[in-house]
Design a protein around this motif. Structure first.
Motif, short mmCIF file in Angstrom:
data_model
loop_
_atom_site.label_atom_id
_atom_site.label_comp_id
_atom_site.label_asym_id
_atom_site.label_seq_id
_atom_site.Cartn_x
_atom_site.Cartn_y
_atom_site.Cartn_z
N ASP A 109 4.46 10.48 5.40
CA ASP A 109 5.52 11.44 5.15
C ASP A 109 5.61 12.42 6.32
O ASP A 109 4.69 13.20 6.55
N ASN A 146 4.98 16.11 -4.70
CA ASN A 146 5.07 15.29 -5.89
C ASN A 146 3.73 15.21 -6.63
O ASN A 146 3.69 15.00 -7.85
N ASN A 202 5.41 18.30 3.22
CA ASN A 202 5.05 16.94 2.85
C ASN A 202 5.43 16.69 1.39
O ASN A 202 4.86 17.28 0.48
N THR A 217 10.34 14.49 -8.95
CA THR A 217 10.05 14.82 -7.56
C THR A 217 10.40 16.27 -7.27
O THR A 217 11.16 16.90 -7.99
N GLU A 225 -2.61 8.42 -2.12
CA GLU A 225 -1.37 7.68 -2.39
C GLU A 225 -0.86 8.07 -3.77
O GLU A 225 -1.63 8.21 -4.72
N LEU A 249 3.29 5.76 -2.24
CA LEU A 249 3.56 6.44 -0.98
C LEU A 249 2.28 7.11 -0.46
O LEU A 249 1.63 7.86 -1.19
N GLU A 250 1.95 6.85 0.80
CA GLU A 250 0.79 7.47 1.43
C GLU A 250 1.17 8.83 1.98
O GLU A 250 2.25 9.01 2.56
N ASP A 251 0.28 9.80 1.83
CA ASP A 251 0.57 11.15 2.34
C ASP A 251 0.82 11.15 3.84
O ASP A 251 1.69 11.87 4.35
N VAL A 296 5.07 13.98 -0.49
CA VAL A 296 4.09 13.27 -1.32
C VAL A 296 3.20 14.30 -2.01
O VAL A 296 2.94 14.22 -3.22
N ARG A 297 2.75 15.30 -1.26
CA ARG A 297 1.88 16.33 -1.84
C ARG A 297 2.65 17.22 -2.81
O ARG A 297 2.09 17.69 -3.80
#
Length: 384
Positions: A184, A215, A210, A268, A175, A179-181, A212-213
């Motif tokens: 997404d 970021n 993805n 981001t 996370e 946000l959880e990976d 999240v990754r």
């Protein structure tokens, strides 16, 4: 013998001109792009005009209120929300450059708009600069060697290196900024439990787009640079290429960290939930010119030629993806009728920076229906 020496002299001059980018036009700060003169280049004016008309008449179908377009575009993601700045967009815009000379433009190329995942190609350049300056020894280094705050702890995450994040094949699990990976762009099959407790892929084996990754990469690079990435981009790239002062790079509203006693925002790599780079088409073209010219702006090396070569090599899991640059190789994302050496930055809503080093072409287009991008590029090439 004299004839041979004369020929060698001409070839040497041509090589030096090529090496130092003297065949390209580089505008000074805030100067407009110099228009190509009549008959300076061999192309069909009517066909190029038809390509421009195609771009203007195939506007991205999503709302010009990008907050609404984002919500609609990612509505199937669980817990998706707007977490950073957004901005209402303009209409279709873009420009086509040959050797740095303007062949065509349309729309307002100086208007600042969100650029979404085009930001990823800027982000990967921050990694390239870190390698060039010795802050990262090798892209195959495990990131836990550099970021030891728990982000890369665990049996799986500890295997992840810089290249895995750059190629989006790390399958980092966790996370970041709430946000959880797994939330997404989840698979269309299954539900929350299936996504949360999935079997993780070995890093380097499966590409998954993805944010999240992405970021996580931005956060990790911020830890390495010890400065905000917008400052690194400004000082090392944008100021040196004469970009305007209108571009911005945002993070989520709550994405703040403390480094060396200073509070700074972790930006981001896209606009999936808002934020990312907001920029004009003209400044996008300047950035593209650096990659066209093997990392140089005029005679000044901005980023190493070696990095550009690495960034535009196919990853093992996806022939069409390098270090956050898309590659026009024969694969699922291949654009028919467009040279395979072409690489490009691409973002939600039809934002593109297309680079063709072999033919000296830069194509920037904004708010073009994304599924029409290949057809548009083909039309441009048909004019030559």
């Amino acid at each position: 013998m004299k004839r041979t020496l004369l020929l060698m002299s001409f070839l040497l001059i041509a090589l030096l001109n090529s090496t130092y980018g003297q065949e390209y036009n580089f505008p000074d700060r805030n100067n407009v792009w110099k228009k190509a003169e009549n008959n300076q280049f061999d192309y069909n004016v009517d066909k190029l005009e038809a390509a421009v008309n195609f771009a203007e008449s195939n506007e991205y179908s999503g709302s010009r209120d990008l907050k609404q377009a984002i919500i609609k575009g990612f509505e199937r993601e669980p817990f998706h929300d707007i977490l950073g700045p957004t901005k209402e967009r303009g209409g279709p815009a873009g420009l086509i450059l040959k050797d740095g000379y303007l062949l065509a433009s349309w729309g307002d190329i100086d208007r600042v708009d969100m650029t979404f995942s085009v930001t990823k190609s800027f982000l990967s350049t921050m990694a390239g600069l870190a390698v060039d300056q010795g802050l990262i020894s090798n892209v195959e280094d495990k990131i836990g060697k550099y970021v030891w705050d728990g982000t890369f702890d665990g049996a799986h995450n500890s295997k992840i290196n810089w290249e895995h994040l750059l190629q989006q094949n790390s399958d980092w699990s966790g996370e970041l900024w709430g946000l959880e990976d797994w939330a997404d762009r989840p698979p269309r099959e299954g539900g929350l439990d299936d996504w949360r407790f999935r079997k993780l892929n070995e890093p380097g084996t499966v590409m998954e787009y993805n944010d999240v990754r992405v970021n996580v990469l931005a956060y990790s690079l911020t830890q390495v640079w010890r400065k905000p990435l917008p400052q690194i981009l400004k000082e090392n790239v944008m100021d040196k290429i004469g970009a305007s002062t209108t571009w911005r790079w945002y993070g989520y509203d709550h994405a703040w960290t403390v480094i060396d006693g200073m509070k700074m925002q972790s930006v981001t790599g896209g606009g999936h939930s808002g934020a990312g780079i907001f920029i004009s088409a003209s400044d996008m073209a300047r950035f593209g010119m650096v990659f066209l010219n093997d990392g140089k702006w005029k005679n000044h090396q901005i980023i190493s030629e070696n990095w550009i070569k690495k960034a535009t090599q196919s990853s093992k899991p996806n022939v069409n993806y390098g270090y956050m640059w898309w590659l026009n190789k024969k694969g699922e994302e291949h654009w028919s009728g467009v040279p395979e050496n072409v690489f490009y930055a691409a973002g939600f809503g039809g934002n593109f920076i297309i680079v063709d080093q072999e033919n000296g072409l830069i194509i920037v287009t904004r708010w073009l229906e994304p599924r029409k991008a290949g057809e548009f590029a083909k039309l441009v090439y048909e004019s030559f």
